[in-house]
Each structure stands twice: as structure tokens, then as C-alpha cells.
Design an enzyme around this catalytic site. Structure first.
Site, PDB file in Angstrom:
ATOM      1  N   ASP A  21       3.816 -36.634 -36.521  1.00 12.69           N
ATOM      2  CA  ASP A  21       2.708 -36.506 -37.468  1.00 12.69           C
ATOM      3  C   ASP A  21       1.414 -37.127 -36.946  1.00 12.69           C
ATOM      4  O   ASP A  21       1.406 -37.825 -35.937  1.00 12.69           O
ATOM      5  CB  ASP A  21       3.093 -37.138 -38.821  1.00 12.69           C
ATOM      6  CG  ASP A  21       3.749 -38.510 -38.672  1.00 12.69           C
ATOM      7  OD1 ASP A  21       3.700 -39.084 -37.560  1.00 12.69           O
ATOM      8  OD2 ASP A  21       4.309 -39.017 -39.655  1.00 12.69           O
ATOM      9  N   ASN A  63       9.180 -45.128 -49.453  1.00 13.71           N
ATOM     10  CA  ASN A  63       9.575 -44.222 -50.536  1.00 13.71           C
ATOM     11  C   ASN A  63      10.558 -43.148 -50.057  1.00 13.71           C
ATOM     12  O   ASN A  63      10.788 -42.162 -50.734  1.00 13.71           O
ATOM     13  CB  ASN A  63       8.337 -43.551 -51.154  1.00 13.71           C
ATOM     14  CG  ASN A  63       7.547 -42.753 -50.119  1.00 13.71           C
ATOM     15  OD1 ASN A  63       7.942 -42.679 -48.958  1.00 13.71           O
ATOM     16  ND2 ASN A  63       6.450 -42.152 -50.537  1.00 13.71           N
ATOM     17  N   HIS A 121      10.177 -41.399 -47.205  1.00 12.95           N
ATOM     18  CA  HIS A 121       9.603 -40.298 -46.426  1.00 12.95           C
ATOM     19  C   HIS A 121      10.035 -40.371 -44.966  1.00 12.95           C
ATOM     20  O   HIS A 121      10.358 -41.436 -44.446  1.00 12.95           O
ATOM     21  CB  HIS A 121       8.078 -40.197 -46.588  1.00 12.95           C
ATOM     22  CG  HIS A 121       7.248 -41.229 -45.913  1.00 12.95           C
ATOM     23  ND1 HIS A 121       6.143 -41.802 -46.507  1.00 12.95           N
ATOM     24  CD2 HIS A 121       7.311 -41.787 -44.687  1.00 12.95           C
ATOM     25  CE1 HIS A 121       5.581 -42.653 -45.674  1.00 12.95           C
ATOM     26  NE2 HIS A 121       6.270 -42.663 -44.558  1.00 12.95           N
ATOM     27  N   GLU A 149       6.558 -36.405 -47.790  1.00  6.89           N
ATOM     28  CA  GLU A 149       6.580 -37.267 -48.968  1.00  6.89           C
ATOM     29  C   GLU A 149       7.555 -36.718 -50.024  1.00  6.89           C
ATOM     30  O   GLU A 149       7.891 -35.532 -50.001  1.00  6.89           O
ATOM     31  CB  GLU A 149       5.169 -37.326 -49.572  1.00  6.89           C
ATOM     32  CG  GLU A 149       4.128 -37.998 -48.678  1.00  6.89           C
ATOM     33  CD  GLU A 149       4.190 -39.522 -48.710  1.00  6.89           C
ATOM     34  OE1 GLU A 149       5.290 -40.094 -48.735  1.00  6.89           O
ATOM     35  OE2 GLU A 149       3.119 -40.144 -48.702  1.00  6.89           O
TER      36      GLU A 149
END
Ligand code: GLP
Length: 242
Positions: free
Chosen positions: A67, A136, A138, A143
Site C-alpha cells: 500500500d 482494527n 486491517h 479497512e
């Protein structure tokens, strides 16, 4: 799913580096999927140390990163392109032309995502994908969502991710709000996936992701059904697992 229980961050890093090193020794032209964040830094340091000793040769290796922040150019100190050069690429004999990272400065998401998917396909897929775990759940910048994304796409970062990544910037308002990320399908198609996780702060999400249901609300949970997934985690990160 295999779990390697490491004593601490350094031990976790050596264990993960051992797996990557074996991959490169066995297949010198491996395609390595690489990750950023604080978790893989120790792994990269260990790989550099073994390279310096003459134990690993990266000259045939090709890499594809997960990413990049939208809006940051490759020389921005917080760009993932810069992270990869300073934490790995500048210290080993990997050829820069064999490295790939989404371009944060291509404003047209469709163009950049299609280009990056062609890059991944052109490499013939990923032999080993290294991952960290977002607080979280990811992976890359995939996400929590109501579906699993497939290929490279533009994501709006959640408030939790912006907050978690603020530590790398001067202030929260400097953190980019969007990123380009490889999709879940790209990650799941890797021949082998290795995740490094460390610290008590990740213990809850490790339990939910790998000992709870598979759900796009916790993107990493899908790795439970990957054919060759190894979680390399330290004792603190595994402290909520029986
Ligand atoms: C970022 C990256 C992820 C990484 C995550 C966790 O959001 N896009 O690839 O896994 O941070 O980072 P850390 O290892 O610093 O906890």
C-alpha cells in the site's frame, strides 16, 4: 493456520526473517509481498544483517508492496516508498527496478489501481506475502467493511487508523485520509502468507481475527482460510489465547 509463538519482538523478527530467508534461498527469483509499519522493521533488520554476512542474495528477488498513502510522493519521509528504502531496499542488493509500490501521486485512482493490478499479474503472483496487523484488524489498508475487497483500490482510512498512524506524523491533520492498497483477493492468492504481530496492544485483535468468525468487519480474519498462513506472534500478542 500455523502459529509460531515467539518470546518477544526480537525473537518474532528472527523467526519471520528465517521464513523469508528460506524462501529466497530456495527460490532466488521469489516475488515477495512486503509490508510497512513498526512490526516488520525488526524482520527487515535481521534480513539486512544476514545479507551483510553473505547469507542471502536478493539480486533476483522482485517485490510488491501492499500500500501507499494517496498524496505522498516517494520522497516524502512518511511515504511507504521512503520507509521501504530506509528500512530495507537501501541496505541489500535488491535492484530498485525490481521493487513495486503504488504511486501516491497518481490522482486518478482507477488508473493507478489498474496499473498496480497489472504489475502484480505481470509478476506472476506473490510467492510470500509479509503482513502486519492493524489495530482494527486491517491488512495492508483493507479497512473493516461489509465485504472483502478484491483487487487494488482506493480506501478512505478509518478514524482509528488515522489516529494509530498519527504517531509517525507531526500532527493528526498531516495524516493522509486516503490510501491505495492491494485487495484481499491479491493477498489471498499469495502462495504463502506470514504475519508478524507483537505487543499486548494487539492481543484482543489477534484473538478476534484468528479465533473468531471470518468476517469483513475484521479483514485479517479471512487468513484463517488461507492454504499456507503462518502467524508469528510474541507472547504478549498471544496473551488472550488459551
Ligand atoms: C499500517 C499499514 C499496515 C500495518 C499497520 C500496523 O496501517 N498500512 O500494513 O500492518 O499499519 O502497523 P504496526 O505494525 O506499526 O502496528
Amino acid at each position: 493456520m500455523k502459529i509460531i509463538r515467539a518470546r518477544d519482538y526480537d525473537h518474532m523478527s528472527r523467526q519471520a526473517a528465517n521464513i523469508i530467508s528460506a524462501q529466497v534461498i530456495i527460490k532466488p527469483d521469489s516475488v515477495l509481498g512486503l509490508a510497512t509499519g513498526s512490526s516488520p522493521i525488526g524482520t527487515y533488520k535481521q534480513l539486512i544483517a544476514w545479507y551483510e554476512k553473505g547469507d542471502i542474495d536478493f539480486s533476483g528477488v522482485r517485490t510488491v508492496n501492499l500500500d501507499e498513502y494517496v498524496g505522498l510522493d516517494a520522497n516524502h519521509v512518511q511515504s511507504y516508498a521512503h520507509f521501504m528504502r530506509s528500512n530495507l531496499f537501501d541496505h541489500i542488493n535488491l535492484r530498485l527496478e525490481n521493487t513495486n509500490i503504488p504511486s501516491g501521486v497518481e490522482p486518478d485512482a482507477e488508473t493507478e489501481c489498474a496499473r498496480y493490478d497489472r504489475v502484480i499479474r505481470g509478476l506472476g503472483g506473490i510467492d510470500l506475502q509479509l503482513l502486519g496487523l492493524g489495530p482494527n484488524g486491517h491488512i495492508g489498508f483493507n479497512e473493516p467493511d461489509d465485504h472483502f475487497s478484491k483487487t487494488t483500490h482506493k480506501v478512505a482510512l478509518t478514524d482509528a487508523t488515522v489516529k494509530a498512524n498519527t504517531r509517525f506524523f507531526d500532527r493528526e491533520s498531516d495524516v493522509p485520509r486516503y490510501a491505495y492498497t492491494m485487495g484481499i483477493q491479491d493477498i489471498m492468492q499469495a502462495e504463502r502468507v506470514v504475519m508478524v504481530v507483537s505487543g499486548a496492544g494487539k492481543a484482543g485483535i489477534v484473538r478476534e481475527a484468528f479465533f473468531g468468525p471470518v468476517t469483513p468487519r475484521i479483514p485479517a480474519s479471512i487468513l484463517q482460510i488461507h492454504k499456507d498462513f503462518t502467524l508469528v506472534a510474541d507472547e504478549e500478542a498471544l496473551s488472550q489465547i488459551d
